[in-house]
Design a protein around this motif. Structure first.
Motif, PDB file in Angstrom:
ATOM      1  N   GLN A 171     -22.266 150.721  48.578  1.00 35.18           N
ATOM      2  CA  GLN A 171     -21.945 152.221  48.408  1.00 35.18           C
ATOM      3  C   GLN A 171     -21.936 152.216  46.848  1.00 35.18           C
ATOM      4  O   GLN A 171     -22.088 153.552  46.433  1.00 35.18           O
ATOM      5  CB  GLN A 171     -20.699 152.552  49.067  1.00 35.18           C
ATOM      6  N   ARG A 175     -31.495 151.655  57.978  1.00 35.15           N
ATOM      7  CA  ARG A 175     -30.820 152.470  56.769  1.00 35.15           C
ATOM      8  C   ARG A 175     -29.433 151.971  56.538  1.00 35.15           C
ATOM      9  O   ARG A 175     -28.574 151.707  57.499  1.00 35.15           O
ATOM     10  CB  ARG A 175     -30.445 153.860  57.448  1.00 35.15           C
ATOM     11  N   VAL A 176     -29.154 151.748  55.241  1.00 36.48           N
ATOM     12  CA  VAL A 176     -28.002 150.818  54.752  1.00 36.48           C
ATOM     13  C   VAL A 176     -26.650 151.973  55.158  1.00 36.48           C
ATOM     14  O   VAL A 176     -25.316 151.492  55.485  1.00 36.48           O
ATOM     15  CB  VAL A 176     -27.951 150.547  53.383  1.00 36.48           C
ATOM     16  N   GLU A 177     -26.880 153.417  55.396  1.00 37.72           N
ATOM     17  CA  GLU A 177     -25.873 154.102  55.748  1.00 37.72           C
ATOM     18  C   GLU A 177     -25.103 153.901  57.054  1.00 37.72           C
ATOM     19  O   GLU A 177     -24.126 154.121  57.317  1.00 37.72           O
ATOM     20  CB  GLU A 177     -26.252 155.459  55.643  1.00 37.72           C
ATOM     21  N   THR A 178     -26.071 153.396  58.015  1.00 32.70           N
ATOM     22  CA  THR A 178     -25.857 153.399  59.259  1.00 32.70           C
ATOM     23  C   THR A 178     -25.702 152.115  60.043  1.00 32.70           C
ATOM     24  O   THR A 178     -25.144 151.680  61.141  1.00 32.70           O
ATOM     25  CB  THR A 178     -26.642 154.165  60.359  1.00 32.70           C
ATOM     26  N   GLN A 191     -32.318 152.912  51.386  1.00 32.32           N
ATOM     27  CA  GLN A 191     -31.263 154.157  51.046  1.00 32.32           C
ATOM     28  C   GLN A 191     -32.221 155.029  50.488  1.00 32.32           C
ATOM     29  O   GLN A 191     -33.252 154.870  50.410  1.00 32.32           O
ATOM     30  CB  GLN A 191     -30.279 153.328  49.803  1.00 32.32           C
ATOM     31  N   PRO A 192     -31.558 156.168  50.109  1.00 26.66           N
ATOM     32  CA  PRO A 192     -32.185 157.308  50.013  1.00 26.66           C
ATOM     33  C   PRO A 192     -32.981 157.153  48.511  1.00 26.66           C
ATOM     34  O   PRO A 192     -32.071 156.458  47.572  1.00 26.66           O
ATOM     35  CB  PRO A 192     -31.100 158.436  49.608  1.00 26.66           C
ATOM     36  N   ARG A 228     -37.262 157.353  50.942  1.00 32.50           N
ATOM     37  CA  ARG A 228     -36.516 156.304  51.186  1.00 32.50           C
ATOM     38  C   ARG A 228     -36.712 155.123  50.151  1.00 32.50           C
ATOM     39  O   ARG A 228     -37.788 155.124  50.021  1.00 32.50           O
ATOM     40  CB  ARG A 228     -36.303 155.562  52.591  1.00 32.50           C
ATOM     41  N   VAL A 243     -20.189 146.620  52.791  1.00 34.45           N
ATOM     42  CA  VAL A 243     -20.189 148.188  52.999  1.00 34.45           C
ATOM     43  C   VAL A 243     -19.814 148.677  51.458  1.00 34.45           C
ATOM     44  O   VAL A 243     -20.589 149.519  50.945  1.00 34.45           O
ATOM     45  CB  VAL A 243     -19.199 148.848  54.014  1.00 34.45           C
ATOM     46  N   LYS A 244     -18.675 148.305  50.945  1.00 33.45           N
ATOM     47  CA  LYS A 244     -18.283 148.823  49.509  1.00 33.45           C
ATOM     48  C   LYS A 244     -19.415 148.366  48.620  1.00 33.45           C
ATOM     49  O   LYS A 244     -19.673 149.235  47.856  1.00 33.45           O
ATOM     50  CB  LYS A 244     -16.898 148.289  49.120  1.00 33.45           C
ATOM     51  N   TRP A 246     -25.099 142.371  60.381  1.00 35.53           N
ATOM     52  CA  TRP A 246     -24.424 142.894  59.118  1.00 35.53           C
ATOM     53  C   TRP A 246     -23.240 142.046  58.944  1.00 35.53           C
ATOM     54  O   TRP A 246     -22.774 141.932  58.000  1.00 35.53           O
ATOM     55  CB  TRP A 246     -24.154 144.122  59.449  1.00 35.53           C
TER      56      TRP A 246
END
Length: 181
Positions: free
Chosen positions: A170, A62-65, A132-133, A144, A166-167, A76
């Motif tokens: 996002q 999961r890219v979020e975590t 990602q979602p 996903r 991360v940016k 990462w």
């Protein structure tokens, strides 16, 4: 698939695989200092600190975590990769399982964002695909979806700092997708 990266492909072209499964090998683009290279890695990340091949490899992150999870944190920071693809399958359960082929509407070849590791204990090079979602119109098929990077961001993904990565994810806008049962 290498034109946006100014990369020469190896003398042996990758063999097409229209339904790659976890544990199968695939060509993956890696950053080596400021150069790029192609490596054939197994799909399913085996952490560098894992002492056994018997543990279940991780096929998606999961890219979020991922930037903070111990299994992915080092990759990462230093080992982001690109996985070339022409599309992917998701399965939906009806009276029987129905496969859907999903791909960007405007790109015959595109790149998934991923992470890779080389495990010196087992001698295994491996990767996972970041997810990602799901976005419309495929959210009804699966919750996903892989992170797909547009050509102008490929080098940035490979060479930027972990904070900038991360940016980047996002603010990433997913491509327009087509899907076919």
């Amino acid at each position: 698939f290498c034109r946006p990266l100014h990369l020469t492909t190896p003398s042996l072209d990758p063999t097409p695989n229209y339904n790659r499964a976890p544990s199968q090998k695939a060509w993956v683009l890696l950053a080596e200092q400021q150069d790029l290279c192609l490596a054939e890695l197994s799909w399913g990340l085996v952490s560098a600190w894992t002492a056994s091949k018997k543990l279940s490899p991780i096929v998606n992150a999961r890219v979020e975590t991922a930037p903070e999870k111990p299994s992915f944190r080092a990759a990462w920071r230093r080992r982001r990769c690109l996985i070339p693809s022409s599309g992917y399958y998701e399965w939906q359960q009806f009276a029987r399982k129905q496969p859907y082929f999903i791909r960007p509407a405007n790109a015959p070849i595109f790149m998934f964002a991923g992470l890779w590791e080389y495990n010196e204990i087992t001698g295994l090079g491996s990767y996972c695909i970041l997810t990602q979602p799901s976005q419309t119109p495929i959210a009804h098929i699966h919750d996903r979806m892989p992170v797909m990077l547009p050509a102008p961001l490929l080098r940035e993904w490979l060479f930027c700092t972990s904070e900038d990565a991360v940016k980047l994810v996002q603010t990433l806008k997913p491509p327009t997708l087509n899907f076919y049962p």
